[in-house]
Motif scaffolding. Structure first.
Motif, mmCIF file in Angstrom:
data_model
loop_
_atom_site.group_PDB
_atom_site.id
_atom_site.type_symbol
_atom_site.label_atom_id
_atom_site.label_comp_id
_atom_site.label_asym_id
_atom_site.label_seq_id
_atom_site.Cartn_x
_atom_site.Cartn_y
_atom_site.Cartn_z
ATOM 1 N N ILE A 74 1.004 -1.182 -0.008
ATOM 2 C CA ILE A 74 0.130 -0.093 0.032
ATOM 3 C C ILE A 74 0.857 1.334 -0.035
ATOM 4 O O ILE A 74 0.676 2.194 -0.573
ATOM 5 C CB ILE A 74 -1.026 -0.047 1.421
ATOM 6 C CG1 ILE A 74 -2.102 -1.239 1.178
ATOM 7 C CG2 ILE A 74 -1.696 1.272 1.318
ATOM 8 C CD1 ILE A 74 -2.746 -1.398 2.622
ATOM 9 N N ALA A 75 1.995 1.307 0.692
ATOM 10 C CA ALA A 75 3.022 2.363 0.607
ATOM 11 C C ALA A 75 3.276 2.629 -0.632
ATOM 12 O O ALA A 75 3.601 3.956 -1.073
ATOM 13 C CB ALA A 75 4.070 2.007 1.747
ATOM 14 N N VAL A 76 3.685 1.791 -1.334
ATOM 15 C CA VAL A 76 4.143 2.021 -2.772
ATOM 16 C C VAL A 76 3.135 2.609 -3.705
ATOM 17 O O VAL A 76 3.395 3.723 -4.243
ATOM 18 C CB VAL A 76 4.791 0.666 -3.335
ATOM 19 C CG1 VAL A 76 4.947 0.752 -4.993
ATOM 20 C CG2 VAL A 76 5.903 0.159 -2.664
ATOM 21 N N ALA A 77 1.875 2.096 -3.518
ATOM 22 C CA ALA A 77 0.538 2.809 -4.396
ATOM 23 C C ALA A 77 0.396 4.101 -3.718
ATOM 24 O O ALA A 77 0.195 4.954 -4.540
ATOM 25 C CB ALA A 77 -0.612 1.686 -4.073
ATOM 26 N N ARG A 78 0.259 4.244 -2.458
ATOM 27 C CA ARG A 78 0.212 5.867 -1.920
ATOM 28 C C ARG A 78 1.475 6.725 -2.506
ATOM 29 O O ARG A 78 1.163 7.540 -2.779
ATOM 30 C CB ARG A 78 0.283 5.699 -0.360
ATOM 31 C CG ARG A 78 0.082 7.226 -0.017
ATOM 32 C CD ARG A 78 0.196 7.088 1.812
ATOM 33 N NE ARG A 78 1.609 6.305 1.958
ATOM 34 C CZ ARG A 78 2.764 7.073 2.056
ATOM 35 N NH1 ARG A 78 2.732 8.640 1.362
ATOM 36 N NH2 ARG A 78 3.835 6.545 2.209
ATOM 37 N N SER A 79 2.538 6.406 -2.413
ATOM 38 C CA SER A 79 3.706 7.084 -3.166
ATOM 39 C C SER A 79 3.441 7.363 -4.244
ATOM 40 O O SER A 79 3.678 8.492 -4.700
ATOM 41 C CB SER A 79 5.020 6.430 -2.771
ATOM 42 O OG SER A 79 6.142 7.185 -3.259
ATOM 43 N N ALA A 80 3.028 6.385 -5.182
ATOM 44 C CA ALA A 80 2.855 6.630 -6.537
ATOM 45 C C ALA A 80 1.832 7.456 -6.781
ATOM 46 O O ALA A 80 1.769 8.433 -7.758
ATOM 47 C CB ALA A 80 2.506 5.133 -7.410
ATOM 48 N N ALA A 125 5.167 1.256 -13.034
ATOM 49 C CA ALA A 125 6.135 0.874 -12.058
ATOM 50 C C ALA A 125 5.748 0.817 -10.668
ATOM 51 O O ALA A 125 6.570 0.113 -9.890
ATOM 52 C CB ALA A 125 7.394 1.678 -12.207
ATOM 53 N N ALA A 126 4.406 1.067 -10.375
ATOM 54 C CA ALA A 126 3.988 1.264 -8.878
ATOM 55 C C ALA A 126 3.587 -0.214 -8.576
ATOM 56 O O ALA A 126 2.408 -0.302 -8.187
ATOM 57 C CB ALA A 126 3.004 2.083 -8.698
ATOM 58 N N GLN A 127 4.484 -1.239 -8.526
ATOM 59 C CA GLN A 127 4.242 -2.534 -8.143
ATOM 60 C C GLN A 127 4.938 -3.094 -6.860
ATOM 61 O O GLN A 127 6.307 -2.464 -6.651
ATOM 62 C CB GLN A 127 4.394 -3.577 -8.805
ATOM 63 C CG GLN A 127 5.719 -3.446 -9.942
ATOM 64 C CD GLN A 127 6.589 -4.540 -9.094
ATOM 65 O OE1 GLN A 127 6.027 -5.393 -8.361
ATOM 66 N NE2 GLN A 127 7.905 -4.244 -9.231
#
Length: 415
Positions: A74-80, A125-127
């Motif tokens: 989720i942190a990766v998705a939020r940052s993206a 890239a947001a994976q």
């Protein structure tokens, strides 16, 4: 009576010593293992409870790993999503700059296209571990294992936290939307207040007009033309088009056309007109002080547009003309809101999953402490008991030795 066959004193001393040795073995086992209940033989009920709780503790440790993985994803998705929102803000600045007259719109459009490409790269890239929560072409909702719920009857069920995907993708490939080549010149597809498709109707000042979407099929084309040449402002002659895709309903078609018309009115400052949706109906109201000509067109065989995805409107932004710049300004706000909503949703989900992780860790600590209370040995008490039993063992050996010597006193009777 004394007997050389039965030594009652020795039997009593021997049984006492055996009991002391059993207790001593138990205490020594507690000291060596650290547990007062090491197996089912020690205390079957307590051992059963502690074993069930121990398996739950092991399971909750695995759940902690699952929650940590969920937080990271989720942190990766939020940052993206936050990065995409930032890029959308930069695109808005360029669109605002394009509203002026003496500007190089071609260069502004080129800059916008570069930023749109950057957004595509971020979304792709947001994976994390292969799971992408913001790419509409591959994103799926995520279920994070959050807990194991044990019912009073002993049944166990898994509990999950559902994290909804947020579609920040868009597509620019394929053919553009085209109006169908086979015109339908009646009211079976689109009904302009009883006027056949392709025929202009006049909406007088202070009057309203209802355009109804009568039927929908994949590839059916819908066009509404507004011409205010009879009004005082004379701002526009504009077509609004939509080609239905599979799954579209009459309400979907009406909503799309209403959004297009409303965005155009807002961008051009046409305050003398209002548009509203009522189910499958488009209601136009003319308060411009003059007449408004409304024509509806319909056809079959159109090609659906490819501006798909949550940020599909990015594919349609073109500020190379004044009209395009005005339309882009109207649409960019909705795109920014989409990015903001996605970022906020992921932020809330991340907080929830992280909080669940902290709770599970505290639960593991509490359960581990409870298991220890049930099965762990009290080492201070065991130490004191060990010393007492060692003294009792020595005294028991002495008592048995004395009891074994008592038959020898009978020999003095036969001298």
């Amino acid at each position: 009576m004394s007997s050389i066959l039965t030594n009652n004193s020795a039997m009593v001393a021997l049984e006492t010593l055996r009991g002391i040795n059993r207790n001593l073995a138990t205490v020594q086992n507690e000291i060596s293992t650290g547990k007062k209940v090491a197996n089912a033989k020690d205390n079957a009920a307590v051992w059963a409870i502690s074993t069930v709780m121990s398996t739950d503790v092991s399971s909750f440790k695995q759940i902690t790993d699952s929650l940590n993985l969920g937080v990271s994803t989720i942190a990766v998705a939020r940052s993206a999503a936050e990065s995409v929102t930032e890029k959308l803000g930069e695109i808005k600045n360029l669109i605002v700059a394009a509203q002026g007259e003496n500007v190089d719109r071609a260069k502004l459009q080129a800059d916008i296209e570069q930023k749109v490409g950057s957004i595509q790269s971020i979304v792709s890239a947001a994976q994390f571990n292969g799971l992408n929560l913001i790419n509409g072409s591959s994103a799926t909702d995520m279920r994070v294992l959050a807990s194991l719920d044990r019912a009073p009857n002993g049944n166990v069920s898994a509990a999950y936290i559902d994290v909804a995907r947020q579609d920040l993708s868009f597509s620019t490939s394929g053919a553009a939307a085209t109006f169908g080549a086979t015109a339908v010149n009646d009211t079976t597809i689109i009904n302009n207040g009883g006027t056949n498709a392709g025929t202009s109707a006049t909406v007088a000042d202070g009057a309203s007009r209802t355009i109804s979407i009568e039927s929908v099929g994949e590839g059916y084309s819908y066009r509404v033309r507004l011409n205010d040449s009879g009004a005082a402002e004379q701002l526009f002659l504009r077509n609004f088009e939509y080609v239905a895709s599979a799954g579209d309903s009459s309400t979907d078609v009406a909503a799309n056309l209403v959004n297009q018309i409303q965005s155009f009115f807002t961008a051009t400052g046409a305050t003398g007109y209002t548009v509203a949706q009522n189910g499958a109906d488009i209601v136009l109201t003319n308060d411009s002080g003059g007449n408004l000509a409304v024509t509806a067109f319909s056809s079959t065989g159109g090609t659906a547009g490819v501006a798909a995805g949550g940020l599909g409107g990015l594919a349609l932004i073109d500020v190379s003309t004044g009209a395009g710049a005005a339309a882009a300004l109207a649409s960019i706000e909705g795109l920014i809101q989409t990015g903001i909503n996605a970022s906020a949703a992921f932020g809330s989900a991340q907080n929830r999953v992280a909080a669940q992780g902290e709770f599970v860790q505290k639960l593991v600590d509490s359960m581990t402490s409870g298991i220890g209370t049930l099965v762990d040995a009290d080492m201070e008490a065991a130490s004191a008991k060990l010393q007492a039993l060692q003294v009792q063992q020595q005294l028991g050996i002495q008592a048995l030795s004395i009891a074994n010597q008592s038959p020898q006193s009978l020999l003095s009777l036969f001298r």
